[in-house]
Write a protein that holds these residues in place. Structure first.
Motif, PDB file in Angstrom:
ATOM      1  N   PRO A 158      94.069 -40.792 135.322  1.00 46.03           N
ATOM      2  CA  PRO A 158      94.513 -39.564 135.989  1.00 46.03           C
ATOM      3  C   PRO A 158      93.725 -38.320 135.605  1.00 46.03           C
ATOM      4  O   PRO A 158      94.102 -37.203 135.996  1.00 46.03           O
ATOM      5  N   THR A 159      92.640 -38.475 134.862  1.00 41.59           N
ATOM      6  CA  THR A 159      91.939 -37.314 134.297  1.00 41.59           C
ATOM      7  C   THR A 159      91.445 -36.362 135.379  1.00 41.59           C
ATOM      8  O   THR A 159      91.616 -35.136 135.276  1.00 41.59           O
ATOM      9  N   LYS A 160      90.802 -36.888 136.405  1.00 39.24           N
ATOM     10  CA  LYS A 160      90.220 -36.030 137.439  1.00 39.24           C
ATOM     11  C   LYS A 160      91.303 -35.222 138.145  1.00 39.24           C
ATOM     12  O   LYS A 160      91.137 -34.018 138.391  1.00 39.24           O
ATOM     13  N   ALA A 161      92.414 -35.866 138.493  1.00 30.96           N
ATOM     14  CA  ALA A 161      93.499 -35.153 139.162  1.00 30.96           C
ATOM     15  C   ALA A 161      94.070 -34.060 138.259  1.00 30.96           C
ATOM     16  O   ALA A 161      94.423 -32.969 138.730  1.00 30.96           O
ATOM     17  N   ARG A 162      94.163 -34.347 136.978  1.00 28.03           N
ATOM     18  CA  ARG A 162      94.692 -33.355 136.044  1.00 28.03           C
ATOM     19  C   ARG A 162      93.743 -32.164 135.921  1.00 28.03           C
ATOM     20  O   ARG A 162      94.173 -31.000 135.953  1.00 28.03           O
ATOM     21  N   GLU A 163      92.444 -32.449 135.814  1.00 23.22           N
ATOM     22  CA  GLU A 163      91.480 -31.377 135.578  1.00 23.22           C
ATOM     23  C   GLU A 163      91.132 -30.609 136.844  1.00 23.22           C
ATOM     24  O   GLU A 163      90.919 -29.388 136.793  1.00 23.22           O
ATOM     25  N   ARG A 164      91.051 -31.294 137.986  1.00 28.31           N
ATOM     26  CA  ARG A 164      90.618 -30.633 139.224  1.00 28.31           C
ATOM     27  C   ARG A 164      91.782 -30.117 140.067  1.00 28.31           C
ATOM     28  O   ARG A 164      91.644 -29.120 140.760  1.00 28.31           O
ATOM     29  N   LEU A 165      92.905 -30.815 140.028  1.00 30.36           N
ATOM     30  CA  LEU A 165      94.042 -30.444 140.871  1.00 30.36           C
ATOM     31  C   LEU A 165      95.168 -29.775 140.091  1.00 30.36           C
ATOM     32  O   LEU A 165      96.078 -29.203 140.693  1.00 30.36           O
ATOM     33  N   GLY A 166      95.118 -29.880 138.764  1.00 27.21           N
ATOM     34  CA  GLY A 166      96.245 -29.404 137.971  1.00 27.21           C
ATOM     35  C   GLY A 166      97.470 -30.270 138.143  1.00 27.21           C
ATOM     36  O   GLY A 166      98.605 -29.822 137.943  1.00 27.21           O
ATOM     37  N   PHE A 167      97.257 -31.547 138.495  1.00 25.91           N
ATOM     38  CA  PHE A 167      98.368 -32.456 138.752  1.00 25.91           C
ATOM     39  C   PHE A 167      98.512 -33.476 137.628  1.00 25.91           C
ATOM     40  O   PHE A 167      97.542 -34.094 137.193  1.00 25.91           O
ATOM     41  N   ALA A 168      99.743 -33.666 137.194  1.00 29.86           N
ATOM     42  CA  ALA A 168     100.074 -34.745 136.261  1.00 29.86           C
ATOM     43  C   ALA A 168     101.489 -35.207 136.566  1.00 29.86           C
ATOM     44  O   ALA A 168     102.357 -34.402 136.926  1.00 29.86           O
ATOM     45  N   ALA A 169     101.709 -36.511 136.461  1.00 28.25           N
ATOM     46  CA  ALA A 169     103.051 -37.055 136.670  1.00 28.25           C
ATOM     47  C   ALA A 169     104.008 -36.466 135.645  1.00 28.25           C
ATOM     48  O   ALA A 169     103.666 -36.313 134.467  1.00 28.25           O
TER      49      ALA A 169
END
Length: 380
Positions: A325-336
């Motif tokens: 999930p690293t890319k989503a966390r870093e680029r989108l600010g998204f984390a479950a």
């Protein structure tokens, strides 16, 4: 060249300058949104989150092949169109002033696609091609978000998984037409991005679970997987009825389970912050064995019946997998945000509350699965 389209160089240049692809808004207030597959499990959850942001108009297109009208919200901003997005009449009637489109339609799921690859093509591949072709002429679209599949990219292994990144190599040998179709959808989306500037963003789902997944929803698709559609709702239902949970291959398979409200938030993040032409994993990043899942569900439901060990599925080589999930966390600010215990507790509560709806949907298929009659008089 089709009238109204920009050629390759012009399309990419326009995306860079913002003239072809208007910048995403901070939210969906006053926006015009399309959700294809919006009556389904994930789609209806997404719709309810979008409605909290007061869109001007939200159109749902769904043929109810694997969904039930019970999931449709009653809201003045919602317009429901029943039918397949492959229908030319429906395509041409789409509002040309759309701001956002979410493409969540699919042929559910792997077993159904193995049983009928042509139906999978009609509902899982052609849907993407025809929708992207239609949307590519809409100049005001801010984002088109596509529900891709993490299982189509993950390595085929039972020998220990590594977190699958978005740039992982993709095999040309797949276990199901469903997996193939989901990849083709990404390929078509990338083509329309490169050629026509379609602001396409792919969201690769890991294993979604949670409230709203109705066992038996939709029409018969040729196998018992029409009812027992995914592992989590199947285990929850059987555990609540005191049945043995069917654990295949000793339960050594692993999955990355993500709660449905988290996946909907991830889709929204892709629409508001995703970069066109990019793909993002939407998952928890946590690897859970099927055996552990079964034990936790039995514990939470108080099911005293031991799991039933069954053979491995002969078609499934993607035994152990989870997403990075690293890319989503870093680029989108998204984390479950919802852990699996809390998510299962909420899923179990929803299943209890919606027992009658689930039984109604299951009993649609009783002529193909006579054993389902036992649930007519089962205690809630």
């Amino acid at each position: 060249m089709v009238a109204g389209r920009a050629p390759l160089d012009g399309a990419i240049a326009a995306i860079m300058t913002g003239s072809r692809d208007p910048a995403p808004a901070e939210d969906f207030t006053g926006r015009n949104i399309l959700v294809v597959g919006g009556a389904g499990f994930v789609g209806s959850t997404l719709v309810r989150l979008l409605l909290k942001e007061a869109p001007r108009k939200l159109t749902i297109v769904d043929n109810l092949l694997s969904a039930d009208p019970a999931n449709l919200p009653d809201h003045p901003a919602v317009s429901f169109v029943m039918g397949s997005i492959t229908n030319d009449r429906i395509l041409q009637a789409l509002d040309p002033d759309l701001d956002y489109a979410f493409h969540l339609a699919c042929y559910h799921g792997n077993q159904s696609s193995i049983h009928d690859p042509l139906a999978d093509h009609e509902n899982n591949t052609l849907t993407s091609l025809k929708l992207f072709e239609r949307l590519s002429g809409m100049r005001g679209l801010r984002r088109v978000v596509y529900s891709a599949a993490g299982c189509a990219v993950a390595a085929k292994t039972f020998d220990g998984a590594q977190a699958t990144r978005e740039d992982a190599p993709i095999s040309l040998s797949h276990d199901s037409p469903y997996s193939i179709s989901k990849l083709i959808g990404e390929l078509y989306g990338n083509y329309y991005f490169l050629r026509h500037g379609l602001p396409f963003v792919a969201a690769r789902f890991q294993n979604v679970y949670g409230p709203g997944e109705i066992l038996g929803a939709g029409r018969w698709r040729g196998t018992p997987a029409t009812v027992w559609r995914n592992v989590t709702p199947t285990f929850v239902w059987k555990a609540l009825h005191g049945e043995a949970l069917p654990v295949e291959n000793g339960g050594i398979a692993t999955r990355d389970f993500i709660f449905v409200e988290d996946i909907a938030r991830g889709l929204i993040a892709c629409a508001l912050r995703g970069e066109p032409g990019q793909v993002y994993n939407l998952g928890s990043g946590v690897e859970t064995t099927i055996r552990d899942l079964a034990e936790l569900i039995n514990s939470l439901t108080g099911n005293p019946t031991a799991a039933q060990l069954k053979p491995a599925r002969d078609w499934d080589r993607s035994g152990q997998r989870f997403g990075d999930p690293t890319k989503a966390r870093e680029r989108l600010g998204f984390a479950a945000q919802v852990g699996i215990r809390e998510g299962l507790e909420r899923t179990i509560a929803w299943t209890r509350e919606n027992h009658d709806v689930i039984v109604r949907c299951m009993l649609q298929h009783v002529h193909f699965m006579p054993d389902l009659r036992s649930y007519q008089s089962a205690p809630r």
